[in-house]
Design a protein around this motif. Sequence first.
Motif, mmCIF file in Angstrom:
data_model
loop_
_atom_site.group_PDB
_atom_site.id
_atom_site.type_symbol
_atom_site.label_atom_id
_atom_site.label_comp_id
_atom_site.label_asym_id
_atom_site.label_seq_id
_atom_site.Cartn_x
_atom_site.Cartn_y
_atom_site.Cartn_z
ATOM 1 N N MET A 1 0.847 -1.170 0.000
ATOM 2 C CA MET A 1 0.000 0.000 0.000
ATOM 3 C C MET A 1 0.894 1.235 0.000
ATOM 4 S SD MET A 1 -2.276 1.793 3.031
ATOM 5 C CE MET A 1 -2.630 0.335 3.849
ATOM 6 N N GLU A 2 0.608 2.153 -0.895
ATOM 7 C CA GLU A 2 1.363 3.399 -0.915
ATOM 8 C C GLU A 2 0.946 4.257 0.278
ATOM 9 O OE1 GLU A 2 2.674 5.769 -4.525
ATOM 10 O OE2 GLU A 2 0.992 6.973 -3.784
ATOM 11 N N LEU A 3 1.930 4.657 1.077
ATOM 12 C CA LEU A 3 1.669 5.532 2.220
ATOM 13 C C LEU A 3 1.827 6.993 1.850
ATOM 14 C CD1 LEU A 3 3.605 3.845 5.164
ATOM 15 C CD2 LEU A 3 1.141 3.957 4.839
ATOM 16 N N TYR A 4 2.799 7.263 0.966
ATOM 17 C CA TYR A 4 3.139 8.652 0.699
ATOM 18 C C TYR A 4 3.774 8.794 -0.677
ATOM 19 C CZ TYR A 4 5.299 13.228 1.183
ATOM 20 O OH TYR A 4 5.664 14.532 0.994
ATOM 21 N N ARG A 5 3.489 9.929 -1.325
ATOM 22 C CA ARG A 5 4.131 10.285 -2.593
ATOM 23 C C ARG A 5 4.275 11.798 -2.663
ATOM 24 N NH1 ARG A 5 5.613 8.569 -7.347
ATOM 25 N NH2 ARG A 5 4.861 6.460 -7.008
ATOM 26 N N TYR A 6 5.464 12.221 -3.039
ATOM 27 C CA TYR A 6 5.778 13.632 -3.253
ATOM 28 C C TYR A 6 6.523 13.695 -4.570
ATOM 29 C CZ TYR A 6 7.856 18.262 -2.372
ATOM 30 O OH TYR A 6 8.240 19.578 -2.426
ATOM 31 N N ASP A 7 6.108 14.569 -5.489
ATOM 32 C CA ASP A 7 6.744 14.655 -6.790
ATOM 33 C C ASP A 7 6.661 16.098 -7.282
ATOM 34 O OD1 ASP A 7 8.094 13.702 -9.006
ATOM 35 O OD2 ASP A 7 6.318 12.854 -9.963
ATOM 36 N N LYS A 8 7.700 16.881 -6.997
ATOM 37 C CA LYS A 8 7.709 18.299 -7.360
ATOM 38 C C LYS A 8 9.123 18.740 -7.687
ATOM 39 C CE LYS A 8 3.814 19.625 -4.490
ATOM 40 N NZ LYS A 8 3.353 20.405 -3.353
ATOM 41 N N GLN A 9 9.224 19.916 -8.303
ATOM 42 C CA GLN A 9 10.533 20.504 -8.576
ATOM 43 C C GLN A 9 10.906 21.474 -7.459
ATOM 44 O OE1 GLN A 9 10.998 22.111 -12.505
ATOM 45 N NE2 GLN A 9 10.511 20.169 -13.475
ATOM 46 N N MET A 10 12.200 21.488 -7.133
ATOM 47 C CA MET A 10 12.733 22.403 -6.122
ATOM 48 C C MET A 10 13.810 23.274 -6.766
ATOM 49 S SD MET A 10 13.216 20.260 -2.635
ATOM 50 C CE MET A 10 11.816 19.476 -1.855
ATOM 51 N N LYS A 122 -4.478 3.387 6.164
ATOM 52 C CA LYS A 122 -5.296 4.005 5.114
ATOM 53 C C LYS A 122 -6.015 5.240 5.660
ATOM 54 C CE LYS A 122 -8.562 2.841 1.509
ATOM 55 N NZ LYS A 122 -9.385 1.808 0.899
ATOM 56 N N GLY A 123 -6.524 5.143 6.874
ATOM 57 C CA GLY A 123 -7.187 6.283 7.501
ATOM 58 C C GLY A 123 -6.226 7.401 7.868
ATOM 59 N N ALA A 124 -4.973 7.042 8.145
ATOM 60 C CA ALA A 124 -3.975 8.037 8.560
ATOM 61 C C ALA A 124 -3.263 8.693 7.373
ATOM 62 C CB ALA A 124 -2.951 7.372 9.472
ATOM 63 N N LYS A 125 -3.465 8.173 6.160
ATOM 64 C CA LYS A 125 -2.752 8.695 4.993
ATOM 65 C C LYS A 125 -2.884 10.203 4.794
ATOM 66 C CE LYS A 125 -2.581 6.585 1.036
ATOM 67 N NZ LYS A 125 -2.836 5.767 -0.168
ATOM 68 N N PRO A 126 -4.062 10.812 4.951
ATOM 69 C CA PRO A 126 -4.149 12.265 4.767
ATOM 70 C C PRO A 126 -3.294 13.040 5.776
ATOM 71 C CG PRO A 126 -6.338 11.282 4.676
ATOM 72 C CD PRO A 126 -5.394 10.209 5.127
ATOM 73 N N VAL A 127 -3.229 12.561 7.002
ATOM 74 C CA VAL A 127 -2.418 13.222 8.030
ATOM 75 C C VAL A 127 -0.936 13.025 7.713
ATOM 76 C CG1 VAL A 127 -1.809 13.238 10.481
ATOM 77 C CG2 VAL A 127 -4.197 12.988 9.786
ATOM 78 N N ILE A 128 -0.571 11.799 7.344
ATOM 79 C CA ILE A 128 0.815 11.501 6.972
ATOM 80 C C ILE A 128 1.245 12.405 5.819
ATOM 81 C CG2 ILE A 128 2.323 9.749 5.935
ATOM 82 C CD1 ILE A 128 0.651 7.631 7.508
#
Length: 145
Positions: A1-10, A122-128
């Motif tokens: 299960m994917e917990l987190y994803r971040y994909d942006k330019q810095m 799954k319920g904590a994903k938005p907070v994570i």
Amino acid sequence: MELYRYDKQMKASPEEIFAVVNDDERLKEWSPIFEGNEYFTEEKRAKGTKFRTKLKVLSKTYQFRSQITEYEENRHVKVRTTLRQGTITSEFQLAPASNDETQVTVTSHFEGTGKKYNLILKGAKPVIKKVLDNQVNKLEEIAAK
């Protein structure tokens, strides 16, 4: 299960960003809950490195055993963390982009056997996501120093 994803330019080079991620003291600037790593291998940053991470959350210290499973300096780190409830695999990738920017991709996946933990996570994903997005966004400020 994917917990987190971040994909942006810095707006920083891969080397500037990796310098923060690759240094325990600079990680403390980036993450207010990070207390440090205790290494069980001679190498601190290489494929196969084993270590214990200490995090302090709400006056309680948590420890996690991890191993670097992939490592390419200034570009990529993959870490497997083993818990009683399962395994978390986290990956940090950097790719040069246009205009002196870097594409930053951070992912974290959980593999566990218990339905109970999958449901809780799954319920904590938005907070994570909110907490980790704030933390990763702060990385850009620190890398630019």
